[in-house]
Design an enzyme around this catalytic site. Structure first.
Site, mmCIF file in Angstrom:
data_model
loop_
_atom_site.group_PDB
_atom_site.id
_atom_site.type_symbol
_atom_site.label_atom_id
_atom_site.label_comp_id
_atom_site.label_asym_id
_atom_site.label_seq_id
_atom_site.Cartn_x
_atom_site.Cartn_y
_atom_site.Cartn_z
ATOM 1 N N TYR A 19 15.866 -9.844 162.342
ATOM 2 C CA TYR A 19 16.690 -10.653 163.236
ATOM 3 C C TYR A 19 17.359 -9.766 164.291
ATOM 4 O O TYR A 19 17.325 -10.069 165.485
ATOM 5 C CB TYR A 19 17.730 -11.428 162.420
ATOM 6 C CG TYR A 19 18.716 -12.184 163.275
ATOM 7 C CD1 TYR A 19 18.324 -13.282 164.027
ATOM 8 C CD2 TYR A 19 20.045 -11.783 163.340
ATOM 9 C CE1 TYR A 19 19.230 -13.969 164.823
ATOM 10 C CE2 TYR A 19 20.955 -12.463 164.126
ATOM 11 C CZ TYR A 19 20.541 -13.554 164.866
ATOM 12 O OH TYR A 19 21.441 -14.218 165.659
ATOM 13 N N GLU A 41 25.442 -21.550 164.118
ATOM 14 C CA GLU A 41 26.677 -20.755 164.005
ATOM 15 C C GLU A 41 27.786 -21.597 163.375
ATOM 16 O O GLU A 41 28.581 -21.089 162.587
ATOM 17 C CB GLU A 41 27.130 -20.225 165.368
ATOM 18 C CG GLU A 41 26.294 -19.088 165.905
ATOM 19 C CD GLU A 41 26.470 -17.762 165.187
ATOM 20 O OE1 GLU A 41 27.346 -17.621 164.312
ATOM 21 O OE2 GLU A 41 25.697 -16.848 165.515
ATOM 22 N N TRP A 49 25.790 -14.821 157.826
ATOM 23 C CA TRP A 49 24.654 -15.161 158.679
ATOM 24 C C TRP A 49 23.355 -15.014 157.906
ATOM 25 O O TRP A 49 22.386 -15.729 158.149
ATOM 26 C CB TRP A 49 24.673 -14.319 159.953
ATOM 27 C CG TRP A 49 23.621 -14.756 160.914
ATOM 28 C CD1 TRP A 49 22.519 -14.052 161.302
ATOM 29 C CD2 TRP A 49 23.540 -16.009 161.603
ATOM 30 N NE1 TRP A 49 21.766 -14.793 162.189
ATOM 31 C CE2 TRP A 49 22.375 -16.006 162.386
ATOM 32 C CE3 TRP A 49 24.356 -17.146 161.624
ATOM 33 C CZ2 TRP A 49 21.984 -17.067 163.185
ATOM 34 C CZ3 TRP A 49 23.962 -18.218 162.423
ATOM 35 C CH2 TRP A 49 22.797 -18.178 163.185
#
Length: 186
Positions: A19, A41, A49
């Protein structure tokens, strides 16, 4: 180990490294992707995350590929379906916020307001050089306030700043990170 110096948060987890190396901080100009990332988010609030990344395919399947038109048409039956889906974060308020966010996205389109143009207008179309130690800024607070005024939920200044980092509105790669100069050029 590949010998690349990355931002510390990427750690040694291959998912986080991928990522970091391919998405985080890359200037995103697609309005749908900007919206999807903002919604994800919001789901991340209170979580890591990494959890969202592990569930991202599940989110995409559950939310019709984050097609705003499809998501805007979701009803209470869809909310209940999503609440039972182990492939996503099952938080009613966040699910409802995503459906509402799709409706706002479409309302903006109907008023000839492109979501990408809207997002990038806050930085005059060019990524800002960020401060990796920051969790929010005056700008993220201003964007948060504007998003909230439009009716978006789960868009506080810290969430907005993380989104700004993720979609490349700000380049927050650490000084020694191999991606920092690359993100400037994209």
């Amino acid at each position: 180990m590949d010998g690349k110096q990355r931002c510390r948060w990427a750690g040694s987890n291959p998912l986080m490294q991928k990522y970091h190396d391919t998405e985080w901080g890359v200037p995103e100009r697609d309005p749908r992707m900007l919206w999807e990332t903002l919604m994800l988010e919001g789901f991340q609030a209170g979580l890591s995350w990494e959890i969202i990344l592990r569930k991202r395919d599940g989110f995409r399947e559950a939310f019709a590929g984050f097609d705003p038109r499809a998501v805007a048409a979701f009803d209470e039956g869809d909310v209940e379906r999503l609440m039972a889906d182990p492939g996503i974060v099952r938080a009613r308020a966040k699910i409802e916020a995503t459906i509402r966010g799709a409706r706002i996205f479409l309302d903006m389109q109907e008023r000839d307001e492109d979501f990408a143009d809207y997002c990038w207008s806050f930085v005059a179309g060019t990524p800002l050089e960020g401060d990796t130690a920051t969790t929010h800024t005056d700008l993220s607070a201003a964007i948060s306030k504007d998003l909230k005024a439009r009716g978006f939920k789960f868009v506080g200044p810290t969430i907005v700043y993380a989104w700004m980092q993720g979609v490349g509105l700000t380049n927050d790669h650490e000084a020694g990170c191999f991606r920092r100069p690359q993100s400037r050029e994209q």
